[in-house]
Design a protein around this motif. Sequence first.
Motif, PDB file in Angstrom:
ATOM      1  N   ASP A   1       0.855  -1.181   0.000  1.00 30.96           N
ATOM      2  CA  ASP A   1       0.000   0.000   0.000  1.00 30.96           C
ATOM      3  C   ASP A   1       0.892   1.233   0.000  1.00 30.96           C
ATOM      4  O   ASP A   1       1.768   1.375   0.864  1.00 30.96           O
ATOM      5  N   ILE A   2       0.644   2.127  -0.925  1.00 31.99           N
ATOM      6  CA  ILE A   2       1.467   3.326  -1.018  1.00 31.99           C
ATOM      7  C   ILE A   2       0.569   4.552  -0.973  1.00 31.99           C
ATOM      8  O   ILE A   2      -0.508   4.573  -1.592  1.00 31.99           O
ATOM      9  N   GLY A   3       0.943   5.533  -0.176  1.00 28.60           N
ATOM     10  CA  GLY A   3       0.081   6.690  -0.035  1.00 28.60           C
ATOM     11  C   GLY A   3       0.657   7.746   0.869  1.00 28.60           C
ATOM     12  O   GLY A   3       1.868   7.787   1.125  1.00 28.60           O
ATOM     13  N   ALA A   4      -0.234   8.621   1.370  1.00 26.45           N
ATOM     14  CA  ALA A   4       0.172   9.811   2.108  1.00 26.45           C
ATOM     15  C   ALA A   4       0.024   9.653   3.608  1.00 26.45           C
ATOM     16  O   ALA A   4       0.423  10.541   4.353  1.00 26.45           O
ATOM     17  N   SER A   5      -0.577   8.576   4.077  1.00 24.47           N
ATOM     18  CA  SER A   5      -0.635   8.280   5.507  1.00 24.47           C
ATOM     19  C   SER A   5      -1.079   6.841   5.652  1.00 24.47           C
ATOM     20  O   SER A   5      -1.440   6.182   4.668  1.00 24.47           O
ATOM     21  N   SER A   6      -1.097   6.360   6.907  1.00 27.35           N
ATOM     22  CA  SER A   6      -1.543   4.985   7.131  1.00 27.35           C
ATOM     23  C   SER A   6      -3.017   4.812   6.811  1.00 27.35           C
ATOM     24  O   SER A   6      -3.478   3.682   6.611  1.00 27.35           O
ATOM     25  N   ALA A   7      -3.768   5.912   6.741  1.00 29.35           N
ATOM     26  CA  ALA A   7      -5.192   5.852   6.418  1.00 29.35           C
ATOM     27  C   ALA A   7      -5.514   6.492   5.071  1.00 29.35           C
ATOM     28  O   ALA A   7      -6.681   6.524   4.673  1.00 29.35           O
ATOM     29  N   ASP A   8      -4.521   6.994   4.383  1.00 27.89           N
ATOM     30  CA  ASP A   8      -4.718   7.646   3.086  1.00 27.89           C
ATOM     31  C   ASP A   8      -3.887   6.899   2.053  1.00 27.89           C
ATOM     32  O   ASP A   8      -2.843   7.363   1.602  1.00 27.89           O
ATOM     33  N   ILE A   9      -4.338   5.702   1.710  1.00 28.52           N
ATOM     34  CA  ILE A   9      -3.637   4.858   0.754  1.00 28.52           C
ATOM     35  C   ILE A   9      -4.130   5.201  -0.650  1.00 28.52           C
ATOM     36  O   ILE A   9      -5.326   5.130  -0.936  1.00 28.52           O
ATOM     37  N   ARG A  10      -3.201   5.587  -1.514  1.00 26.43           N
ATOM     38  CA  ARG A  10      -3.579   6.007  -2.871  1.00 26.43           C
ATOM     39  C   ARG A  10      -3.560   4.857  -3.873  1.00 26.43           C
ATOM     40  O   ARG A  10      -4.366   4.817  -4.789  1.00 26.43           O
ATOM     41  N   ARG A  11      -2.596   3.962  -3.709  1.00 26.42           N
ATOM     42  CA  ARG A  11      -2.486   2.838  -4.635  1.00 26.42           C
ATOM     43  C   ARG A  11      -2.106   1.583  -3.862  1.00 26.42           C
ATOM     44  O   ARG A  11      -1.451   1.643  -2.828  1.00 26.42           O
ATOM     45  N   SER A  12      -2.499   0.442  -4.408  1.00 28.04           N
ATOM     46  CA  SER A  12      -2.202  -0.811  -3.749  1.00 28.04           C
ATOM     47  C   SER A  12      -1.958  -1.883  -4.790  1.00 28.04           C
ATOM     48  O   SER A  12      -2.580  -1.880  -5.868  1.00 28.04           O
ATOM     49  N   ALA A  13      -1.045  -2.786  -4.495  1.00 25.39           N
ATOM     50  CA  ALA A  13      -0.764  -3.894  -5.402  1.00 25.39           C
ATOM     51  C   ALA A  13      -0.523  -5.150  -4.576  1.00 25.39           C
ATOM     52  O   ALA A  13       0.122  -5.109  -3.529  1.00 25.39           O
TER      53      ALA A  13
END
Length: 985
Positions: free
Chosen positions: A816-828
Amino acid sequence: MSTDQPPFRDPALPARERAADLLARLTPDERVAMLHQFTPAVERLGVAAFRTGQEALHGVAWMGPATVFPQAVGLGATWNDELVRRVGEAVGREVRAMRARDPRVGLNVWSPTVNLLRHPLWGRNEEGYSEDPHLTAAIATAYTRGLRGDHPTRWRTAPVLKHWLAHNNETDRDTSSASVRPRVLHEYELPAFRGPVQAGAVAGVMPAYNLVNGRPNHLSPLLAEQLRTWCDHDLVVCSDAGAPSNLAGSQGYFGTHEEATAAALRAGVDSFTDHGEDSSQITARVRGALERGLIGQEHVDAAVLRLLAMRCALGEFDPEPFDGEAAFDTPGHRELAREAAEQAIVLLRNDGLLPLADGARVAVVGLLADECKLDWYSGALLRRSTPLDGLRERFGADRVVYAEGADRVRLGCPGGWLAVPETGPGERVSGDPAAGGALDPALLRGRTDLPPLTVSAVAGEEFALVDWGGGVLTLRAGCGRYLSVADDGLVRASAEQPGGWVVQETFELEPHDGGHLLRHRGTGRYVEVAADGVRVAADGGPGTVFAVETVRRGEDEVRAAALEADVVVVVAGNDPHIGGRETEDRATLALPPQQDRLWRAARAANPRTALVLTSAYPYAVGDADEALPALLWTAHGGQAAGEALAAVLAGDVSPGGRLPQTWYADDADLPGLLDYDVIGARTTYLYFDGTPLYPFGHGLSYASFGYGEPEVSCDGGTLTVRCTVTNTGAVAGDEVVQLYVRAAGTTEAPGCAGTGGIGGHRLPRPHRALAAHRRIRLDPGASREVEFTVPVSRALGFWDVAHGRWRVAPGAYAADIGASSADIRRSAVFRVDGESGAPRPVARIRAADYDEQSGTELVDLSRERGDAVAPVVPAGSEAAELVFHDCDFGTGAGSVTVEAARAEPGEAEIVLLLESGDEGGGGGRDGRVLARLTVPHTGDRYAYTTVRAVLDDPPSGVCDLRVALHGSLRLARLGFGGPSSAETT
């Protein structure tokens, strides 16, 4: 080098070889003397005196003026490893520069603190970097690399990590024990230390005051079993101040100080910080231990060898001086302090109020609006910038209106009003470290060269009253100085700021007989009007009853200022010396009521109100989040705090800081202060099941950022993730790209009962765990590919308690990649082969290796090493229980053996229950009873007996085992085998 120089002065030789040569030249008494913090000179060898311990948490502390950077938790909020490395480098250079003019400045720096911020009520929250082990290790590695320097063999300074291990409470800190089960130890606590040690920039560690699993940290077997296996150079262990005496003192772990000192040496403690500069007591204890045969000369020599190797690395014995590129208060350091303060600011909420428009008329209000607060581990300020200073400089003094918001009160008493005699301007006397990791407290109890308060028959003094929460208040006189109590017991307006090891500037008002008693917290005594002036009464004295007259309320002052402005900036928070600090945990997440009233008053007068929280820890400010258009948080930002805040508020700098710990919505969300089981307590962002006020990693920007589809590959032991990040906004800004990993479909993932794991059992894993991060700067429209490479074992593994080793389970995982632990922008999602779990062998099960527990704690198996389990349930309540999943009983186990101890008279009982695994996993709680075993009185908590019983109905196959503990006992191990006669030995 000249051939007449001894090998210990040859910098071409390895440090350990040089140290061994010097050690061989020392007499036995000289070697023993090396074990104390203040090591005397050996003049016949030309060896100078040496002191372990120089505080340098966010700048050089306690030695006078130095560059003051943001608090450690603020450095953690930057999420910027490279910036923190540069801060460490600047601090290390200032240590060298200050030492050149003052030999009391030490090169063995006790910093950084890597204790995880597990609990936000910890008083020393300001000293840590994060609640997350990865982020903590990364920031600590960066800081220690800066402190150490880049020279291949010579160290600029010798950093010591604090505090080994599982130390996160001040309440009963020298006697409380943290119960740390193996998974928490290996997955959470140890990685924060391991990262910087393995990076090679750490000289040693300092054990914590507390106990872990019933054993004092200064006796931790993990010093040898873990710490000293992580790097290829000698690691020094420096005791915390006074802790060696606690072993036979407050902890009562040994009957004599000789036994305690010997045990600490055997465990690996090298330098004893005790009794200030007086080394006689420690050296006498060491000699006594030698005479009694509790230790051998080899234990002394091993410790001294490590200390001398560290001193060799610092260049102390080199024929040519080494200054570590000393520098002090350079323009670069000043700019770095400003940059660090800017990058530490976290924008929590913004509904368009920020950034402020040029030409806006700004009201800056609040108890910290014109403050630049320091903490216990700060140096003295070379320069100072408050929020008021910064906003006036940025917007113009004529565009900024100020209101502090303190209540103005008068204190009436028989004969008139309390008054401050006329004096000239004065300053607080600064402390100077004399010894042992503490300032001389006599210098911190207020000045005695000023007259005490008196009583005036005419209009009395107006005091600024600030309630810092919990009824703890300060009183500041019109001259700007705080009321303080000196050693003579007299009350004076003498302190520039509250501070000191024992704060002498805090009071409490207690209703009494139609008025109030004024209790001084530093002495615990009441204030009275006496013949020689206003003083604290003798112990037990009743004190004077004061009438408290409010001349002006702070809310009214704030309301008036808010009405004059286009926008209001309320600056609230804490004083780092009051209501949450070393020796004192906080009682609540709530903002102090007085400060809560101030932002509400500002908001009622002017809805365009922003709340800036300047604090060493999180607050629960849900009402403010709902009512206000903008909220920001920054730790106390050091010398450049005000100008940095102004730059962010004005939009000159887009905020890019991120929260290094979870901000919970309410006290009810918190675990017990002493509950260190983050897995069982479901705490920190890793396991918290609720909704936080602000999540870990949260932080907003004036820019916006888009994330492309990630590319994920898992080749062998390395996980590689690539993602393109684009600034989609109109201004330049920093984005902190955060990579998290989680189990997405492994047979041992959370919530995956019945998906094929052994017995279908659920293994608690984090919701997601930070694996990598990077702070990047992008101009509008610019893009950058960010690549992370992460060891699979570190990111995805867990401690397999059934087999006592690290393991990666096979199956599907998500990046999970994003701007916070609760603001995930993309996932693979990707797959890992891993290693399938095997059933638990039952021939020998350590009690501490349970999968689940209730009502138990881990305790010391013996004084030297090992863990056992003891019940902590109150008498008359349900039994304590342990659960061991997936126990493999094979074709049948005909007997059971338990090893247990009971120090108390009488008997205890252990009941074993069997629960068969089923498709739903876990079985029921009404499993059949396998055996009941009686543990007799063994006479000592370390005297274990073996109890065996024949099993009438032998278990077979793979089942869960539940162990109920009735009564006081210590359970060390249990095991199953072939039939045998029931017996007790």
